[in-house]
Design a protein around this motif. Sequence first.
Motif, PDB file in Angstrom:
ATOM      1  N   VAL A  74     -20.947  18.348 -55.637  1.00 37.52           N
ATOM      2  CA  VAL A  74     -20.654  16.935 -55.859  1.00 37.52           C
ATOM      3  C   VAL A  74     -20.396  16.755 -57.350  1.00 37.52           C
ATOM      4  O   VAL A  74     -21.239  17.116 -58.180  1.00 37.52           O
ATOM      5  CB  VAL A  74     -21.833  16.058 -55.386  1.00 37.52           C
ATOM      6  CG1 VAL A  74     -21.567  14.602 -55.681  1.00 37.52           C
ATOM      7  CG2 VAL A  74     -22.092  16.275 -53.908  1.00 37.52           C
ATOM      8  N   ASP A  76     -19.142  13.715 -58.995  1.00 38.08           N
ATOM      9  CA  ASP A  76     -19.364  12.414 -59.616  1.00 38.08           C
ATOM     10  C   ASP A  76     -20.143  11.504 -58.668  1.00 38.08           C
ATOM     11  O   ASP A  76     -20.510  11.899 -57.561  1.00 38.08           O
ATOM     12  CB  ASP A  76     -18.027  11.769 -60.004  1.00 38.08           C
ATOM     13  CG  ASP A  76     -17.058  11.661 -58.836  1.00 38.08           C
ATOM     14  OD1 ASP A  76     -17.410  12.100 -57.726  1.00 38.08           O
ATOM     15  OD2 ASP A  76     -15.944  11.138 -59.031  1.00 38.08           O
ATOM     16  N   ALA A  77     -20.402  10.281 -59.112  1.00 37.24           N
ATOM     17  CA  ALA A  77     -21.182   9.324 -58.315  1.00 37.24           C
ATOM     18  C   ALA A  77     -20.477   9.002 -57.005  1.00 37.24           C
ATOM     19  O   ALA A  77     -21.124   8.837 -55.965  1.00 37.24           O
ATOM     20  CB  ALA A  77     -21.426   8.053 -59.108  1.00 37.24           C
ATOM     21  N   ARG A  78     -19.174   8.925 -57.033  1.00 36.92           N
ATOM     22  CA  ARG A  78     -18.426   8.654 -55.800  1.00 36.92           C
ATOM     23  C   ARG A  78     -18.644   9.781 -54.791  1.00 36.92           C
ATOM     24  O   ARG A  78     -18.816   9.547 -53.596  1.00 36.92           O
ATOM     25  CB  ARG A  78     -16.952   8.511 -56.120  1.00 36.92           C
ATOM     26  CG  ARG A  78     -16.096   8.287 -54.902  1.00 36.92           C
ATOM     27  CD  ARG A  78     -14.644   8.165 -55.244  1.00 36.92           C
ATOM     28  NE  ARG A  78     -13.867   8.048 -54.039  1.00 36.92           N
ATOM     29  CZ  ARG A  78     -12.558   8.025 -54.013  1.00 36.92           C
ATOM     30  NH1 ARG A  78     -11.885   8.099 -55.134  1.00 36.92           N
ATOM     31  NH2 ARG A  78     -11.926   7.930 -52.880  1.00 36.92           N
ATOM     32  N   GLY A  79     -18.658  10.994 -55.257  1.00 35.35           N
ATOM     33  CA  GLY A  79     -18.904  12.140 -54.388  1.00 35.35           C
ATOM     34  C   GLY A  79     -20.293  12.108 -53.777  1.00 35.35           C
ATOM     35  O   GLY A  79     -20.488  12.512 -52.636  1.00 35.35           O
ATOM     36  N   PHE A  81     -22.006   9.369 -53.019  1.00 29.05           N
ATOM     37  CA  PHE A  81     -21.964   8.377 -51.933  1.00 29.05           C
ATOM     38  C   PHE A  81     -21.191   8.893 -50.726  1.00 29.05           C
ATOM     39  O   PHE A  81     -21.585   8.661 -49.579  1.00 29.05           O
ATOM     40  CB  PHE A  81     -21.373   7.057 -52.426  1.00 29.05           C
ATOM     41  CG  PHE A  81     -22.318   6.250 -53.240  1.00 29.05           C
ATOM     42  CD1 PHE A  81     -23.384   5.597 -52.646  1.00 29.05           C
ATOM     43  CD2 PHE A  81     -22.172   6.156 -54.617  1.00 29.05           C
ATOM     44  CE1 PHE A  81     -24.276   4.853 -53.395  1.00 29.05           C
ATOM     45  CE2 PHE A  81     -23.056   5.415 -55.378  1.00 29.05           C
ATOM     46  CZ  PHE A  81     -24.114   4.767 -54.766  1.00 29.05           C
ATOM     47  N   GLU A  82     -20.099   9.595 -50.955  1.00 25.69           N
ATOM     48  CA  GLU A  82     -19.320  10.125 -49.841  1.00 25.69           C
ATOM     49  C   GLU A  82     -20.100  11.190 -49.071  1.00 25.69           C
ATOM     50  O   GLU A  82     -20.112  11.193 -47.844  1.00 25.69           O
ATOM     51  CB  GLU A  82     -17.998  10.691 -50.352  1.00 25.69           C
ATOM     52  CG  GLU A  82     -17.032   9.620 -50.805  1.00 25.69           C
ATOM     53  CD  GLU A  82     -15.781  10.184 -51.449  1.00 25.69           C
ATOM     54  OE1 GLU A  82     -15.693  11.420 -51.650  1.00 25.69           O
ATOM     55  OE2 GLU A  82     -14.878   9.382 -51.762  1.00 25.69           O
ATOM     56  N   SER A  85     -22.948   9.388 -47.206  1.00 29.79           N
ATOM     57  CA  SER A  85     -22.506   8.592 -46.051  1.00 29.79           C
ATOM     58  C   SER A  85     -22.161   9.491 -44.878  1.00 29.79           C
ATOM     59  O   SER A  85     -22.491   9.179 -43.727  1.00 29.79           O
ATOM     60  CB  SER A  85     -21.318   7.712 -46.429  1.00 29.79           C
ATOM     61  OG  SER A  85     -20.177   8.497 -46.702  1.00 29.79           O
TER      62      SER A  85
END
Length: 135
Positions: A74, A76-79, A81-82, A85
């Motif tokens: 992962v 970054d922060a978006r990764g 969350f993805e 989820s």
Amino acid sequence: MDLTVVAYVIYLVISIALTIWVARTLSRNGRIFLADVLHGNEKLADAVNHLLVVGFYLVNLGFVALYLNGDGTVADARGVFEALSTKLGVVLLVLGVMHLANVYVLNRIRRRGAMEREQFPPVPPQGYVAPPAGA
């Protein structure tokens, strides 16, 4: 600390908490079904309920542990969350399927017990009535 490790820790904490919550809910509310199925035998209902909860924990926590393996790192922060989820969505689906399976099995057992109780008349026969001559 690596973001992949952070995602793993968050995943484990949420998955384990959800598993415990669902197991406690099933245990508390499923006990009523078991007591009905087992004709009011409270001790047996508690024992079967405990065994079902242990099996639920083993299956779900085993799945959570096996599904921990990530597809990659992962970045970054978006990764985070993805990844969370996807992993939590699958865990929630598995918990839902396990819950529905438990409810289905308990309902089948309960219905079978109700059908067995209905096979006997509520009162014994009071006498014999001869059929009419034309029948």
